[in-house]
Each structure stands twice: as C-alpha cells, then as structure tokens.
Write an enzyme that holds these catalytic residues in place. Structure first.
Site, PDB file in Angstrom:
ATOM      1  NE  ARG A   1     -63.066  33.053  23.640  1.00 33.21           N
ATOM      2  CZ  ARG A   1     -63.860  33.878  22.976  1.00 33.21           C
ATOM      3  NH1 ARG A   1     -64.810  33.390  22.171  1.00 33.21           N
ATOM      4  NH2 ARG A   1     -63.716  35.191  23.072  1.00 33.21           N
TER       5      ARG A   1
ATOM      6  N   GLY B   1     -59.553  39.046  26.951  1.00 33.93           N
ATOM      7  CA  GLY B   1     -60.641  39.065  25.988  1.00 33.93           C
ATOM      8  C   GLY B   1     -60.185  39.334  24.572  1.00 33.93           C
TER       9      GLY B   1
ATOM     10  N   PRO C   1     -58.553  30.401  33.142  1.00 29.11           N
ATOM     11  CG  PRO C   1     -59.754  31.103  35.028  1.00 29.11           C
ATOM     12  CD  PRO C   1     -58.842  31.610  33.942  1.00 29.11           C
TER      13      PRO C   1
ATOM     14  CE  LYS D   1     -61.350  36.292  33.492  1.00 29.56           C
ATOM     15  NZ  LYS D   1     -61.318  35.060  32.682  1.00 29.56           N
TER      16      LYS D   1
ATOM     17  CG  HIS E   1     -63.874  38.662  29.757  1.00 31.84           C
ATOM     18  ND1 HIS E   1     -63.186  37.725  29.043  1.00 31.84           N
ATOM     19  CD2 HIS E   1     -64.972  38.980  29.016  1.00 31.84           C
ATOM     20  CE1 HIS E   1     -63.842  37.474  27.908  1.00 31.84           C
ATOM     21  NE2 HIS E   1     -64.928  38.223  27.875  1.00 31.84           N
TER      22      HIS E   1
ATOM     23  CB  CYS F   1     -68.563  32.369  36.156  1.00 28.33           C
ATOM     24  SG  CYS F   1     -69.377  30.956  35.352  1.00 28.33           S
TER      25      CYS F   1
END
Length: 329
Positions: A224, A200, A7, A139, A168, A98
């Site tokens: 990404r 990651g 996300p 997460k 992550h 985040c």
C-alpha cells in the site's frame, strides 16, 4: 538490502508492476496469488496471470517476478508450481497470509496458520518438487486469531525448505488495522535461519528506518505504501545509499497515471476497466498527493473513458496525442 513489491490482490497486477518497477528501487516482485484447488491449470492461465513469463519472468525494467500460489493440496500445488517453472517462473512464493474470508473458508491463505505442521508439509512438499536452482519463498502473518503460533509457523516454513520468509506483522483477525506489530518480526528473525522480510505499515522512508530498528530486517516488502507513494522504494534506497533524489512531483505522477490508463485500455478496450482502475489508484495516491483527491473528485461520476483520459492528461506536458486510445467506448 532488498525491497519487494507486494502482491496486492486486485491492485498490483502486471500493468502496475511494470510502472512501479520502471520508477526504480524494487529488487523483486510477487504476482497476485493463483488459487489452487484440484486443478492443474493450462499454460494460458499462467501467462494471463503473469505475462512476465513471456520475458524471462521479469518486468520490462528487468525486475524478477516470483509466481505466487495459494492452496492446501500439496500435490496439486506442487504440480502447478512445476508448470510455472517450466514456463519460465523466476521463483515460487507460497501464500499463507491472505485474510479473505472466502479464501480461508476454502482452506487457503491464513487459515493454514492454525496448524504449523500443515505449513511445514506444504512448503516441504513443494520444495521437494522444484529444481534446486529455483527459490521457494513463503509469506505468513503472525497467526490467525492470535499470535500464539507465530514462531512455530515461521520455524515450520524454514525447516520445510523456504529460502526466504516474508512476514506481515498482523494476524488474520487484525486484518490491516494499525499498528503493525514489528516487534514480532524481530522475534521470528531470532528463531529462523533464513532471511526474513518485514511487511506492514511501511508508508514512508521514516517508517522504513523505524521498522529496520525494531525488526533488524533491512529487507522489506511494501504494498500500500508503494501504491500511495510510487517512488517510495527509490526514496528508501537513496536514503540508505546517501544519494540525493528528489521526491516525485504530482506532474510526474500524473504522467504515470496517464500511462497506466493507456496500458489498461490496451488490455481491455471496453473502457470500464481503465476507468475503474484509475479511480482506484487515485484514491490510494490521495494519501500522498492532495491533487490526486481533487482529480478523483473531478472524474468520480464520469464513466466515459475518453473523457476521463482527457481530464487525466490535461496540463500534462511533453505528452503527445499519439498515445490517446482510438477505440470507441
């Protein structure tokens, strides 16, 4: 193995989720976070945030979509989670990762990793509220300033009732700077009793294979990497399954880019939105396709949406002018 589409805030919206899952390889998606403070949002906010709720919480390709929430008010998060479920959400994901300063300053995201008890309380509180058939995932990052509490936070999410833990492999302080510390995901996997999803620095199929070796996690979340190589999930699946699938050509990517522009235009016909989104994606695609960088250079100072669209579609075969947006900018 399962592959999740990450996300990415301001990048992977419903339009990109549709395009990427149509290519294939993804088993699940997660929405961008809906930030919860002290408000129970009305229905239209949920539908705007996750249009897939109108289609059984799936993308057009049939990929299930988890609804992600971010916040620290247990009661309010629980109420909003239940509203999302009543509107058709496939599952709920809680964001403890985040790194944005504004989010952390308002007691959300990675700042919660400073106290594993809070992670437990939030996960446990939401889990108690949700129907048993609705999965709750969480997460996390490896920590806020350092990795001291990485294992404790993972255990807290597990014992709180999360069905899946996505990790992550960096702290908040590390942001997105390489490398991702995959070895810590292995440590987490060894102390929890639920599936762990590695996240990651998975940019290529080779990265996936190295991540699998280091972490022991066959399940991964890519963000990404998927935006810069749209068929990455498909390539990973084909490698694991020993099938032969050719990588997407620039011509194929350009057609998808053209479709993205058109879909953005339907979403907002003022022109600015599709132009900015196209430039954003081209910069990310440049990591894999040199042609993307050249196309970006050709349009980077152009603001006229019709002109940008024509340049994108130039030399794209099997595409008719019927798809060209007719709105005036």
């Amino acid at each position: 193995m399962k592959i999740y589409l990450a996300p990415m805030e301001g990048v992977v919206d419903s339009i990109l989720r549709d395009l990427l899952t149509a290519i294939g390889g993804f088993d699940y998606c997660v929405t961008e976070f809906l930030r919860i403070t002290n408000t129970l949002y009305p229905n239209h906010v949920f539908f705007r945030h996750c249009p897939e709720l109108h289609q059984q919480s799936k993308t057009k390709a049939g990929t299930p979509v988890w609804f992600q929430l971010l916040g620290s008010d247990i009661s309010c998060i629980s109420d909003n989670a239940m509203r999302a479920v009543k509107l058709g959400a496939f599952g709920i994901d809680l964001n403890f990762g985040c790194p944005a300063k504004t989010v952390n300053r308002h007691d959300g995201g990675a700042t919660l990793l400073k106290d594993p008890h809070r992670v437990y309380d939030i996960v446990h509180g939401v889990r108690k509220t949700l129907p048993t058939h609705i999965d709750l995932t969480a997460k996390i990052r490896l920590g806020f300033e350092d990795k001291t509490l990485a294992l404790e936070n993972a255990i807290a999410a597990d014992e709180g009732g999360a069905a899946v833990l996505i990790v992550h492999a960096r702290t908040k302080k590390e942001g997105y700077k390489p490398p991702a510390h995959w070895e810590w995901i292995r440590k987490i996997k060894d102390v929890v009793n639920i599936p762990v999803v590695a996240n990651g620095d998975i940019w290529t199929v080779q990265d996936y294979l190295r991540c699998l070796e280091v972490t022991g996690c066959s399940d991964v979340m890519i963000g990404r990497g998927a935006v810069s190589m749209p068929d990455l999930a498909l390539q990973i699946k084909s490698t694991v399954e020993n099938s032969d699938i050719s990588p997407y050509s620039w011509e194929q990517i350009r057609k998808i880019l053209s479709k993205m522009f058109y879909n953005c235009w339907q979403h907002d016909d003022r022109g600015k939105y599709p132009v900015s989104r196209t430039k954003q994606w081209l910069k990310m695609l440049s990591r894999t396709y040199s042609e993307a960088q050249q196309l970006f250079e050709n349009i980077k100072i152009i603001r006229d949406a019709h002109l940008v669209y024509d340049i994108i579609r130039e030399n794209v075969i099997n595409e008719t002018s019927d798809n060209k947006p007719q709105e005036k900018v």
